[in-house]
Enzyme design. Structure first.
Site, PDB file in Angstrom:
ATOM      1  N   GLY A  28       0.796  -1.241   0.000  1.00 41.86           N
ATOM      2  CA  GLY A  28       0.000   0.000   0.000  1.00 41.86           C
ATOM      3  C   GLY A  28       0.818   1.275   0.000  1.00 41.86           C
ATOM      4  O   GLY A  28       2.053   1.275  -0.005  1.00 41.86           O
ATOM      5  N   ASP A  29       0.045   2.369   0.039  1.00 38.77           N
ATOM      6  CA  ASP A  29       0.584   3.721  -0.052  1.00 38.77           C
ATOM      7  C   ASP A  29       1.399   4.112   1.181  1.00 38.77           C
ATOM      8  O   ASP A  29       2.501   4.650   1.069  1.00 38.77           O
ATOM      9  CB  ASP A  29      -0.636   4.653  -0.150  1.00 38.77           C
ATOM     10  CG  ASP A  29      -0.394   5.753  -1.126  1.00 38.77           C
ATOM     11  OD1 ASP A  29       0.145   5.454  -2.208  1.00 38.77           O
ATOM     12  OD2 ASP A  29      -0.724   6.901  -0.788  1.00 38.77           O
ATOM     13  N   LEU A  30       0.844   3.840   2.344  1.00 38.70           N
ATOM     14  CA  LEU A  30       1.515   4.226   3.589  1.00 38.70           C
ATOM     15  C   LEU A  30       2.848   3.485   3.719  1.00 38.70           C
ATOM     16  O   LEU A  30       3.880   4.076   4.049  1.00 38.70           O
ATOM     17  CB  LEU A  30       0.624   3.904   4.796  1.00 38.70           C
ATOM     18  CG  LEU A  30       1.266   4.205   6.143  1.00 38.70           C
ATOM     19  CD1 LEU A  30       1.371   5.702   6.380  1.00 38.70           C
ATOM     20  CD2 LEU A  30       0.481   3.559   7.276  1.00 38.70           C
ATOM     21  N   GLU A 228      -2.478  23.087   4.976  1.00 42.03           N
ATOM     22  CA  GLU A 228      -1.890  22.413   3.816  1.00 42.03           C
ATOM     23  C   GLU A 228      -2.293  23.183   2.573  1.00 42.03           C
ATOM     24  O   GLU A 228      -3.427  23.665   2.483  1.00 42.03           O
ATOM     25  CB  GLU A 228      -2.425  20.987   3.699  1.00 42.03           C
ATOM     26  CG  GLU A 228      -1.507  19.967   4.300  1.00 42.03           C
ATOM     27  CD  GLU A 228      -1.985  18.522   4.116  1.00 42.03           C
ATOM     28  OE1 GLU A 228      -1.194  17.629   4.376  1.00 42.03           O
ATOM     29  OE2 GLU A 228      -3.146  18.311   3.722  1.00 42.03           O
ATOM     30  N   HIS A 252      -4.030  14.712  15.593  1.00 47.83           N
ATOM     31  CA  HIS A 252      -2.755  15.441  15.628  1.00 47.83           C
ATOM     32  C   HIS A 252      -2.826  16.715  16.487  1.00 47.83           C
ATOM     33  O   HIS A 252      -1.969  16.953  17.344  1.00 47.83           O
ATOM     34  CB  HIS A 252      -2.322  15.834  14.218  1.00 47.83           C
ATOM     35  CG  HIS A 252      -2.240  14.686  13.257  1.00 47.83           C
ATOM     36  ND1 HIS A 252      -1.884  13.425  13.644  1.00 47.83           N
ATOM     37  CD2 HIS A 252      -2.465  14.607  11.922  1.00 47.83           C
ATOM     38  CE1 HIS A 252      -1.902  12.621  12.583  1.00 47.83           C
ATOM     39  NE2 HIS A 252      -2.258  13.319  11.530  1.00 47.83           N
ATOM     40  N   LYS A 346      -7.336  22.092   4.401  1.00 49.36           N
ATOM     41  CA  LYS A 346      -6.664  21.730   3.143  1.00 49.36           C
ATOM     42  C   LYS A 346      -6.934  22.822   2.121  1.00 49.36           C
ATOM     43  O   LYS A 346      -7.893  23.585   2.266  1.00 49.36           O
ATOM     44  CB  LYS A 346      -7.192  20.399   2.643  1.00 49.36           C
ATOM     45  CG  LYS A 346      -6.786  19.252   3.558  1.00 49.36           C
ATOM     46  CD  LYS A 346      -7.005  17.910   2.947  1.00 49.36           C
ATOM     47  CE  LYS A 346      -6.481  16.816   3.864  1.00 49.36           C
ATOM     48  NZ  LYS A 346      -5.094  16.440   3.628  1.00 49.36           N
ATOM     49  N   ARG A 378       7.204  26.568  15.659  1.00 52.92           N
ATOM     50  CA  ARG A 378       6.814  26.133  14.318  1.00 52.92           C
ATOM     51  C   ARG A 378       7.256  24.686  14.115  1.00 52.92           C
ATOM     52  O   ARG A 378       8.451  24.372  14.140  1.00 52.92           O
ATOM     53  CB  ARG A 378       7.353  27.028  13.222  1.00 52.92           C
ATOM     54  CG  ARG A 378       6.473  26.819  11.976  1.00 52.92           C
ATOM     55  CD  ARG A 378       6.722  27.723  10.837  1.00 52.92           C
ATOM     56  NE  ARG A 378       8.133  27.791  10.613  1.00 52.92           N
ATOM     57  CZ  ARG A 378       8.812  28.930  10.507  1.00 52.92           C
ATOM     58  NH1 ARG A 378       8.208  30.084  10.590  1.00 52.92           N
ATOM     59  NH2 ARG A 378      10.098  28.896  10.303  1.00 52.92           N
ATOM     60  N   ARG A 472      -6.944  31.897   2.893  1.00 54.92           N
ATOM     61  CA  ARG A 472      -6.698  31.641   4.322  1.00 54.92           C
ATOM     62  C   ARG A 472      -7.724  30.738   4.983  1.00 54.92           C
ATOM     63  O   ARG A 472      -7.494  30.186   6.053  1.00 54.92           O
ATOM     64  CB  ARG A 472      -6.687  32.981   5.061  1.00 54.92           C
ATOM     65  CG  ARG A 472      -5.398  33.280   5.786  1.00 54.92           C
ATOM     66  CD  ARG A 472      -5.550  34.491   6.679  1.00 54.92           C
ATOM     67  NE  ARG A 472      -5.733  34.112   8.047  1.00 54.92           N
ATOM     68  CZ  ARG A 472      -6.650  34.602   8.855  1.00 54.92           C
ATOM     69  NH1 ARG A 472      -7.501  35.491   8.423  1.00 54.92           N
ATOM     70  NH2 ARG A 472      -6.727  34.188  10.107  1.00 54.92           N
TER      71      ARG A 472
END
Ligand code: NDP
Ligand SMILES: O=C1O[C@H](COP(=O)(O)O)[C@@H](O)[C@H](O)[C@H]1O
Length: 514
Positions: A28-30, A228, A252, A346, A378, A472
């Site tokens: 897979g992708d991950l 993002e 997160h 996003k 940051r 924004r």
């Protein structure tokens, strides 16, 4: 740091533990983007015992060459040494196909594991579940029945999503808990492996200057922001089931919040750390309708970038938010009344993740036009910690000017390599350290905060406000953060490196005050 290693574990001559790593969902992708590059990073930097075997398992039929292509697709080679290391790393990797619910396939996997463990002498297994939630319990069940024994230390890394709400998360926890102990389970939130997130405890508890101001007496509000530039880019169908709150905020950003807000743990032992994180979460009441702002991106202003609903995989008329701002309150002695504003989205104007701690106004009125102090951590890109502060403008007179104390990693630690989050976390799991993984009760407390508002969103009761791709966020955002205490300073603040870059005609983003 806790470890379940015992003196009976096999180690190599340097004392590194000997394990076998099994990547489930290896096609897979991950696995391709994160797991294998992280394992290679650990190998290259000698954190992985050179006898370690890495066995990939998935349904796709692949020969060794195709598997090696897959493993290496996202590995960046920076030198000849890296190329040589990769050649050796691939010798440790093998692949076996099989179904996710067939005992006989997992028995074949077991034969393979026994064979490689005979060669390496490994007595520990790390199963990395790079799998969609739909097959999660099936695979865990097959592993328990066919690939588990008390003689071998077993660890299971589990990827999000850990459920969709409180109920489904509890169901998942119950089913997984019936198969593996909490000690064996490592719920990964890769933000906990990011350098600046790991730095949070050191900043807070290893510096006396922050200790006495880290509370509601001095701090006005805290902003934790994830932005993002890219949209869902063909993953819209997958994203639409979850939305930005489940994708980023509930995990997160909330994890970051706990590290900003928790009381000092008794020690760095994983259970001491996680005890404090859970306590913070339990002081947060569920988010109310007034404390949330949702958005969904449309086409960019120039019409070049597609809107969320233009993605063919997104259901027509979907109300799934691609942007969310939510204010949380922690009703304890340290934080009562301080808004913690979590923002994520996003298809925005820039890519960044940061923690912004904004202090209260100076009480004394002898100076005019002051900006508030801020500590900004940051997380990415360009890791930095900076403190925005007022200073005397050099020269005659007593004019104030906004300036900063700037710890930019690129200039202060330019020789240091910042490890990838997945490298840090896989290494922790190999060492049996749970500190940076999410405990079951933490997850439960997190879902309690979000489930009521998610139910309203899922039932279509809250309409997301449209915003153009590359801006924004939705209209009303400025007012939303202002309502929760955030104040833009009156003085124009220009970071010197931006003005220097602008003067040199370099393409550096100037701070926007629009
Ligand atoms: N070491 C370093 O690398 C340093 C870099 N800098 C750089 O200097 C620049 C300025 O820094 P700083 O003042 O901290 O950050 P910014 O002025 O870029 O952002 C500060 C905050 O203001 C918000 N904001 C932006 N526009 C508006 C608006 N129109 N209305 C209300 N709120 C708004 C942002 O929210 P949102 O994100 O939601 O837009 C963010 O929370 C940044 O680019 C920063 O990276 C500064 C110091 C040190
Ligand atoms: O978990 C997720 O995180 C990524 C962002 O991770 P980063 O390390 O690149 O900041 C996000 O793009 C994705 O939607 C989400 O599922």
């Amino acid at each position: 740091m806790s470890s379940d290693h015992t003196s009976s574990c096999a180690t190599d001559e340097k004392g590194n533990y000997l394990y076998t790593v099994i990547v489930l969902g290896a096609s897979g992708d991950l696995a391709k983007k994160k797991t294998f590059p992280a394992l290679f990073g650990l190998y290259k930097n000698k954190y992985l015992n050179p006898k370690t075997h890495i066995v990939g398992y998935a349904r796709t039929k692949m020969d060794q060459a195709t598997f090696e292509d897959h493993v290496t697709k996202y590995i960046k080679l920076k030198s000849e040494d890296d190329k040589a290391a990769l050649k050796d790393f691939l010798k440790l990797c093998s692949y076996q196909d099989g179904q996710y619910d067939k005992d006989s396939d997992f028995q074949r996997l077991e034969q393979r594991l026994v064979q490689v463990e005979k060669e390496s002498g490994a007595t520990e297994r790390l199963f990395y579940m790079a799998l969609p939630p739909s097959v999660f319990i099936k695979v865990a069940t097959c592993l328990k029945h066919n690939n588990y024994s008390k003689e071998i230390i077993t660890r299971l890394i589990v990827e999000k999503p850990f459920g969709m709400d409180l109920e489904s998360s509890r169901k998942l926890a119950k089913e997984l808990g019936a198969l593996f102990s909490e000690e064996e389970i490592y719920r990964i939130d890769h933000y906990l492996g990011k350098e600046m997130v790991k730095n949070m405890m050191i900043l807070r508890f290893a510096n006396v200057i922050f200790g006495s101001i880290w509370n509601r007496q001095s701090i006005d509000n805290v902003q934790i922001t994830f932005k993002e530039k890219i949209g869902t880019q063909g993953r819209g169908g997958y994203f639409d089931e979850f939305g930005i709150i489940r994708d980023v905020m509930q995990n997160h950003l909330l994890q970051i919040l706990t590290l900003v807000a928790m009381e000092p743990p008794v020690s760095l032992n994983s259970e001491d750390v996680r005890d404090e994180k859970v306590k913070v979460l339990r002081f947060i009441p569920p988010i109310t309708r007034e404390d949330i702002l949702l958005g969904q991106y449309g086409k960019s202003e120039d019409g070049k970038e597609p809107g969320y609903l233009d993605d063919a995989t997104v259901p027509k008329g979907s109300k799934t938010p691609t942007y969310a701002a939510a204010t949380l309150f922690i009703n304890n002695e340290r934080w009562a009344g301080v808004p913690f504003v979590l923002k994520c989205g996003k298809a925005l104007d820039q890519q960044k993740t940061e923690i912004r701690i904004q202090f209260k106004n100076v009480a004394c009125g002898i100076f005019k036009s002051l900006s508030r102090n801020e500590i900004v951590i940051r997380v990415q890109p360009d890791e930095a910690v900076y403190v925005k502060m007022m200073n005397k403008e050099p020269g005659l007179g007593m004019k104030t000017i906004i300036s900063d104390l700037d710890l930019s990693y690129s200039s202060r630690f330019n020789d240091s390599v910042i490890p990838e989050a997945y490298e840090a976390l896989i290494l922790d799991a190999l060492n049996g350290d749970h500190s940076n993984f999410v405990r079951n009760d933490e997850l439960d407390a997190a879902w309690k905060i979000f489930t009521p508002i998610l139910k309203k969103i899922d039932q279509g009761e809250i309409n997301p406000i449209p915003y153009a791709y590359g801006t924004r966020g939705p209209k009303g955002l400025t007012e939303f953060v202002a309502k929760h205490g955030y104040t833009r300073g009156e003085q124009e603040y220009v970071w010197p490196q931006h003005s220097a870059a602008a003067a040199a005609g370099k393409d550096q983003k100037a701070p926007s005050k629009n």
